[in-house]
Design a protein around this motif. Structure first.
Motif, PDB file in Angstrom:
ATOM      1  N   THR A 182      -6.806  -3.308   5.987  1.00  0.00           N
ATOM      2  CA  THR A 182      -7.030  -2.122   6.805  1.00  0.00           C
ATOM      3  C   THR A 182      -6.412  -0.886   6.146  1.00  0.00           C
ATOM      4  OG1 THR A 182      -7.076  -3.412   8.852  1.00  0.00           O
ATOM      5  CG2 THR A 182      -6.637  -1.065   9.048  1.00  0.00           C
ATOM      6  N   PHE A 183      -5.191  -1.045   5.653  1.00  0.00           N
ATOM      7  CA  PHE A 183      -4.512   0.089   5.006  1.00  0.00           C
ATOM      8  C   PHE A 183      -5.277   0.543   3.768  1.00  0.00           C
ATOM      9  CE2 PHE A 183      -1.605   2.137   2.116  1.00  0.00           C
ATOM     10  CZ  PHE A 183      -0.825   2.931   2.938  1.00  0.00           C
TER      11      PHE A 183
ATOM     12  N   GLY B  68       0.794  -1.220   0.000  1.00  0.00           N
ATOM     13  CA  GLY B  68       0.000   0.000   0.000  1.00  0.00           C
ATOM     14  C   GLY B  68       0.826   1.269   0.000  1.00  0.00           C
ATOM     15  N   LEU B  69       1.959   1.256   0.713  1.00  0.00           N
ATOM     16  CA  LEU B  69       2.798   2.454   0.758  1.00  0.00           C
ATOM     17  C   LEU B  69       3.378   2.784  -0.614  1.00  0.00           C
ATOM     18  CD1 LEU B  69       4.679   1.961   4.146  1.00  0.00           C
ATOM     19  CD2 LEU B  69       2.930   3.675   3.621  1.00  0.00           C
TER      20      LEU B  69
ATOM     21  N   MET C 118       0.018   2.263  13.689  1.00  0.00           N
ATOM     22  CA  MET C 118      -0.353   1.894  12.328  1.00  0.00           C
ATOM     23  C   MET C 118       0.496   0.743  11.792  1.00  0.00           C
ATOM     24  SD  MET C 118      -1.048   5.568  10.473  1.00  0.00           S
ATOM     25  CE  MET C 118      -1.377   4.750   8.910  1.00  0.00           C
TER      26      MET C 118
ATOM     27  N   HIS D  67      -8.471   2.491   4.478  1.00  0.00           N
ATOM     28  CA  HIS D  67      -8.363   3.838   5.031  1.00  0.00           C
ATOM     29  C   HIS D  67      -7.464   4.785   4.228  1.00  0.00           C
ATOM     30  CE1 HIS D  67      -9.649   1.513   8.669  1.00  0.00           C
ATOM     31  NE2 HIS D  67     -10.424   2.543   8.791  1.00  0.00           N
ATOM     32  N   GLN D  68      -6.570   4.218   3.403  1.00  0.00           N
ATOM     33  CA  GLN D  68      -5.583   5.066   2.753  1.00  0.00           C
ATOM     34  C   GLN D  68      -5.708   5.124   1.228  1.00  0.00           C
ATOM     35  OE1 GLN D  68      -3.289   6.838   4.503  1.00  0.00           O
ATOM     36  NE2 GLN D  68      -4.069   6.061   6.434  1.00  0.00           N
TER      37      GLN D  68
ATOM     38  N   LYS E  56       0.383   4.346  -2.563  1.00  0.00           N
ATOM     39  CA  LYS E  56       0.097   5.689  -2.051  1.00  0.00           C
ATOM     40  C   LYS E  56       1.206   6.662  -2.421  1.00  0.00           C
ATOM     41  CE  LYS E  56      -1.405   8.088   2.130  1.00  0.00           C
ATOM     42  NZ  LYS E  56      -1.707   7.937   3.580  1.00  0.00           N
TER      43      LYS E  56
ATOM     44  N   ARG F 179       9.134  -1.670   8.171  1.00  0.00           N
ATOM     45  CA  ARG F 179       8.530  -0.342   8.348  1.00  0.00           C
ATOM     46  C   ARG F 179       8.878   0.271   9.704  1.00  0.00           C
ATOM     47  NH1 ARG F 179       2.404  -0.749   7.341  1.00  0.00           N
ATOM     48  NH2 ARG F 179       2.538   1.514   7.573  1.00  0.00           N
TER      49      ARG F 179
ATOM     50  N   ARG G  26      -3.626  -6.531   7.727  1.00  0.00           N
ATOM     51  CA  ARG G  26      -3.074  -5.171   7.738  1.00  0.00           C
ATOM     52  C   ARG G  26      -3.222  -4.508   6.371  1.00  0.00           C
ATOM     53  NH1 ARG G  26       1.138  -7.776  10.404  1.00  0.00           N
ATOM     54  NH2 ARG G  26       2.575  -7.447   8.652  1.00  0.00           N
ATOM     55  N   GLN G  27      -3.031  -5.294   5.313  1.00  0.00           N
ATOM     56  CA  GLN G  27      -3.220  -4.754   3.967  1.00  0.00           C
ATOM     57  C   GLN G  27      -4.641  -4.237   3.786  1.00  0.00           C
ATOM     58  OE1 GLN G  27      -1.835  -8.373   1.904  1.00  0.00           O
ATOM     59  NE2 GLN G  27      -0.611  -7.024   0.612  1.00  0.00           N
TER      60      GLN G  27
ATOM     61  N   SER H 258       2.572   6.401  14.195  1.00  0.00           N
ATOM     62  CA  SER H 258       3.175   5.476  13.234  1.00  0.00           C
ATOM     63  C   SER H 258       3.302   4.080  13.814  1.00  0.00           C
ATOM     64  CB  SER H 258       4.553   5.988  12.804  1.00  0.00           C
ATOM     65  OG  SER H 258       4.434   7.168  12.040  1.00  0.00           O
TER      66      SER H 258
END
Length: 275
Positions: free
Chosen positions: A268-269, A101-102, A150, A272-273, A105, A158, A265-266, A147
């Motif tokens: 969720t990210f 996701g990062l 999250m 929201h992101q 984004k 991370r 976690r993916q 952070s």
């Protein structure tokens, strides 16, 4: 502003298969947004597309660094931008595919990036080896609880990056700004599965990885055991097998559980992101 197709979702959800079909029908090429597929020689544990798939549909941002090289979101965005420009010049559709996701984004929105510091990173990686991920998590929580919350205590890559940013700049990662204006026009397509089905697919994928040689692949990577690349799921767990700490069966179970946790976690990210 050029338009991209973004295909995203949890690990083992079927993104790659869908992307191959989509690219075939829409004159597209694939840009991998996977933080493990960047490493050369790490094929089975990262579920890289096959040689045949890459011959049928061009793939970008795969096998771009050695396992002992550090790599950041900013580095990937530079590679991805070049790939997208090249694809567009040939009048094809760039299709961004992945579960990191990062990366997605970072591609879509302008960030305040911080360069990596090799000495600080080496210090943090030593602390990880000597004191464990819980120590790094608590260390981050004291200076950047947003952070830390999250990221969680198991995502060591991370955790190290967030601590590195703080140690380099004196500023928590959570305070760095992200532009609200997209860098590209884009269309999103989420690959979504029922959680029970997703977990079944995860378990089968791990079993298949073992069947096709993941243990042997990790063995070839042992010289890189202290590198960022070896913190990936599958590689990290199997190190304890080679150290004689756990049996292969125990490691396989740990890989499956870690992958399920990562998938949560993916989701969720993305919820929201990205979406």
């Amino acid at each position: 502003m050029q338009k991209l197709m973004i295909i995203y979702g949890a690990t083992a959800s079927g993104k790659s298969d869908f992307a191959m079909r989509y690219a075939s029908c829409h004159n597209g090429e694939i840009v991998s947004a996977d933080s493990m597929q960047i490493y050369r020689g790490m094929d089975i544990g990262t579920a890289k597309p096959s040689v045949q798939d890459r011959q049928n549909i061009a793939h970008h941002c795969i096998d771009i660094v050695q396992p002992n090289q550090s790599f950041s979101v900013a580095s990937w965005v530079q590679f991805a931008d070049l790939a997208i420009l090249d694809i567009l010049k040939r009048n094809k559709l760039p299709i961004i595919v992945g579960g990191t996701g990062l990366y997605i984004k970072g591609l879509l929105y302008k960030h305040d990036y911080v360069d990596s510091d090799p000495k600080i990173r080496e210090e943090l990686e030593t602390q990880l080896q000597q004191k464990g991920s819980s120590y790094l998590y608590q260390k981050l929580y004291k200076v950047d609880n947003i952070s830390a919350t999250m990221i969680g205590s198991n995502d060591t890559k991370r955790l190290i990056r967030a601590l590195e940013i703080y140690m380099v700049t004196g500023k928590p990662k959570s305070q760095f700004t992200i532009s609200a204006i997209p860098r590209y026009q884009y269309q999103l397509h989420e690959i979504s599965l029922d959680r029970v089905e997703l977990y079944k697919r995860i378990d089968k994928r791990v079993d298949d990885m073992i069947k096709y040689g993941l243990v042997q692949e990790v063995e070839t990577m042992l010289p890189y055991r202290n590198c960022q690349s070896m913190q990936g799921i599958g590689y990290r767990q199997l190190l304890s097998y080679f150290d004689g700490v756990h049996t292969l069966e125990q490691c396989i179970s740990q890989i499956k559980q870690a992958t399920r946790n990562y998938a949560k976690r993916q989701l969720t990210f993305f919820r929201h992101q990205i979406s």
